[in-house]
Write a protein that holds these residues in place. Structure first.
Motif, PDB file in Angstrom:
ATOM      1  N   ARG A  24       4.924  -6.249  -1.601  1.00 53.11           N
ATOM      2  CA  ARG A  24       4.152  -5.353  -2.445  1.00 53.11           C
ATOM      3  C   ARG A  24       4.662  -3.944  -2.198  1.00 53.11           C
ATOM      4  N   LEU A  25       4.528  -3.099  -3.174  1.00 53.76           N
ATOM      5  CA  LEU A  25       4.926  -1.711  -3.022  1.00 53.76           C
ATOM      6  C   LEU A  25       3.671  -0.875  -2.808  1.00 53.76           C
ATOM      7  N   MET A  26       3.660  -0.143  -1.708  1.00 51.10           N
ATOM      8  CA  MET A  26       2.514   0.669  -1.335  1.00 51.10           C
ATOM      9  C   MET A  26       2.944   2.123  -1.253  1.00 51.10           C
ATOM     10  N   CYS A  27       1.968   3.011  -1.379  1.00 44.70           N
ATOM     11  CA  CYS A  27       2.229   4.445  -1.302  1.00 44.70           C
ATOM     12  C   CYS A  27       1.252   5.081  -0.318  1.00 44.70           C
ATOM     13  N   THR A  28       1.781   5.942   0.518  1.00 44.89           N
ATOM     14  CA  THR A  28       0.956   6.773   1.382  1.00 44.89           C
ATOM     15  C   THR A  28       1.096   8.192   0.875  1.00 44.89           C
ATOM     16  N   PRO A  29       0.019   8.751   0.332  1.00 45.36           N
ATOM     17  CA  PRO A  29       0.118  10.104  -0.206  1.00 45.36           C
ATOM     18  C   PRO A  29       0.284  11.140   0.906  1.00 45.36           C
ATOM     19  N   SER A  30       1.002  12.171   0.609  1.00 40.11           N
ATOM     20  CA  SER A  30       1.223  13.249   1.566  1.00 40.11           C
ATOM     21  C   SER A  30       0.063  14.232   1.519  1.00 40.11           C
ATOM     22  N   ASP A  31      -0.290  14.747   2.675  1.00 44.07           N
ATOM     23  CA  ASP A  31      -1.314  15.791   2.751  1.00 44.07           C
ATOM     24  C   ASP A  31      -0.725  17.172   2.505  1.00 44.07           C
ATOM     25  N   ASP A  32       0.601  17.248   2.526  1.00 43.42           N
ATOM     26  CA  ASP A  32       1.307  18.521   2.400  1.00 43.42           C
ATOM     27  C   ASP A  32       2.052  18.532   1.071  1.00 43.42           C
ATOM     28  N   GLU A  33       1.820  19.534   0.247  1.00 42.42           N
ATOM     29  CA  GLU A  33       2.467  19.580  -1.070  1.00 42.42           C
ATOM     30  C   GLU A  33       3.986  19.732  -0.978  1.00 42.42           C
ATOM     31  N   ASP A  34       4.497  20.164   0.177  1.00 42.10           N
ATOM     32  CA  ASP A  34       5.944  20.303   0.350  1.00 42.10           C
ATOM     33  C   ASP A  34       6.612  19.004   0.794  1.00 42.10           C
ATOM     34  N   ILE A  35       5.808  18.016   1.148  1.00 40.24           N
ATOM     35  CA  ILE A  35       6.336  16.729   1.598  1.00 40.24           C
ATOM     36  C   ILE A  35       5.954  15.675   0.568  1.00 40.24           C
ATOM     37  N   PRO A  36       6.935  14.946   0.025  1.00 41.16           N
ATOM     38  CA  PRO A  36       6.618  13.937  -1.000  1.00 41.16           C
ATOM     39  C   PRO A  36       5.863  12.732  -0.428  1.00 41.16           C
ATOM     40  N   ASP A  37       5.212  12.009  -1.319  1.00 45.11           N
ATOM     41  CA  ASP A  37       4.554  10.762  -0.938  1.00 45.11           C
ATOM     42  C   ASP A  37       5.598   9.796  -0.376  1.00 45.11           C
ATOM     43  N   GLN A  38       5.127   8.880   0.467  1.00 46.55           N
ATOM     44  CA  GLN A  38       5.995   7.885   1.079  1.00 46.55           C
ATOM     45  C   GLN A  38       5.688   6.518   0.471  1.00 46.55           C
ATOM     46  N   TYR A  39       6.729   5.758   0.153  1.00 44.04           N
ATOM     47  CA  TYR A  39       6.586   4.428  -0.431  1.00 44.04           C
ATOM     48  C   TYR A  39       7.081   3.393   0.566  1.00 44.04           C
ATOM     49  N   HIS A  40       6.325   2.294   0.681  1.00 45.30           N
ATOM     50  CA  HIS A  40       6.626   1.236   1.631  1.00 45.30           C
ATOM     51  C   HIS A  40       6.709  -0.099   0.896  1.00 45.30           C
ATOM     52  N   ALA A  41       7.648  -0.925   1.289  1.00 45.94           N
ATOM     53  CA  ALA A  41       7.687  -2.313   0.830  1.00 45.94           C
ATOM     54  C   ALA A  41       7.003  -3.126   1.922  1.00 45.94           C
ATOM     55  N   ALA A  42       5.875  -3.724   1.592  1.00 44.54           N
ATOM     56  CA  ALA A  42       5.063  -4.428   2.590  1.00 44.54           C
ATOM     57  C   ALA A  42       5.147  -5.936   2.391  1.00 44.54           C
ATOM     58  N   LEU A  43       5.185  -6.646   3.500  1.00 46.98           N
ATOM     59  CA  LEU A  43       5.141  -8.103   3.485  1.00 46.98           C
ATOM     60  C   LEU A  43       3.740  -8.557   3.080  1.00 46.98           C
ATOM     61  N   PRO A  44       3.565  -9.833   2.755  1.00 42.53           N
ATOM     62  CA  PRO A  44       2.243 -10.309   2.344  1.00 42.53           C
ATOM     63  C   PRO A  44       1.143 -10.071   3.387  1.00 42.53           C
ATOM     64  N   ASP A  45       1.511  -9.987   4.664  1.00 41.74           N
ATOM     65  CA  ASP A  45       0.512  -9.735   5.708  1.00 41.74           C
ATOM     66  C   ASP A  45       0.313  -8.236   5.961  1.00 41.74           C
ATOM     67  N   ASP A  46       0.817  -7.409   5.053  1.00 39.82           N
ATOM     68  CA  ASP A  46       0.660  -5.952   5.075  1.00 39.82           C
ATOM     69  C   ASP A  46       1.488  -5.236   6.135  1.00 39.82           C
ATOM     70  N   ARG A  47       2.439  -5.900   6.760  1.00 42.04           N
ATOM     71  CA  ARG A  47       3.308  -5.199   7.695  1.00 42.04           C
ATOM     72  C   ARG A  47       4.457  -4.567   6.925  1.00 42.04           C
TER      73      ARG A  47
END
Length: 158
Positions: free
Chosen positions: A47-70
């Motif tokens: 699955r493709l997940m996103c962790t939003p950045s708290d800092d407007e100068d740092i872009p959001d981070q995208y993760h490819a996660a396994l079915p167990d969310d790792r």
């Protein structure tokens, strides 16, 4: 779980990417999942997940996660090659397995944006060569494995 991998529930604010709103990422993830199904089916679809950045100068981070969310590592502003790279990093960092592998040289290959911006698996051995487009790893399998995969797909379609 590896000390270097993460679970999505431990990442503040991680959420699934709305693939309906991002057909480019949906296609990229679909291609990666076809490659996983063909060459590393025990990993399961990512699955493709996103962790939003708290800092407007740092872009959001995208993760490819396994079915167990790792997941392991992340990419910023992903394109098709970026999604493939994130998936590859997760397989390596969580499952401790090199994926995918060039069968000719028996070395790991890397996600790369080709001249036409399509994502390819690139083997760096020697002068380097394109193994295949991301999503087409099944075509690189030896005949017996490729035929077994096709039979399995036909049975699933019934």
């Amino acid at each position: 779980m590896s000390d270097f991998s993460h679970r999505l529930d431990s990442v503040y604010g991680a959420y699934p990417v709305d693939l309906d709103a991002r057909p480019d990422l949906a296609a990229a993830l679909g291609a990666v999942n076809r490659d996983l199904a063909a060459t590393l089916p025990e990993a399961g679809p990512m699955r493709l997940m996103c962790t939003p950045s708290d800092d407007e100068d740092i872009p959001d981070q995208y993760h490819a996660a396994l079915p167990d969310d790792r997941w392991h590592d992340s990419v910023q502003d992903p394109d098709a090659a970026g999604v493939a790279e994130a998936a590859q990093e997760t397989v390596l960092g969580v499952l401790w397995q090199v994926w995918p592998v060039c069968l000719e040289h028996r070395t790991g290959v890397h996600a790369h944006a080709g001249a036409d911006e399509r994502a390819v698996w690139w083997c760096r051995t020697g002068e380097g060569h394109v193994l295949c487009e991301v999503g087409e790893l099944a075509q690189t399998l030896p005949g017996r494995q490729r035929r077994a995969l096709r039979r399995k797909e036909r049975r699933r379609e019934r």
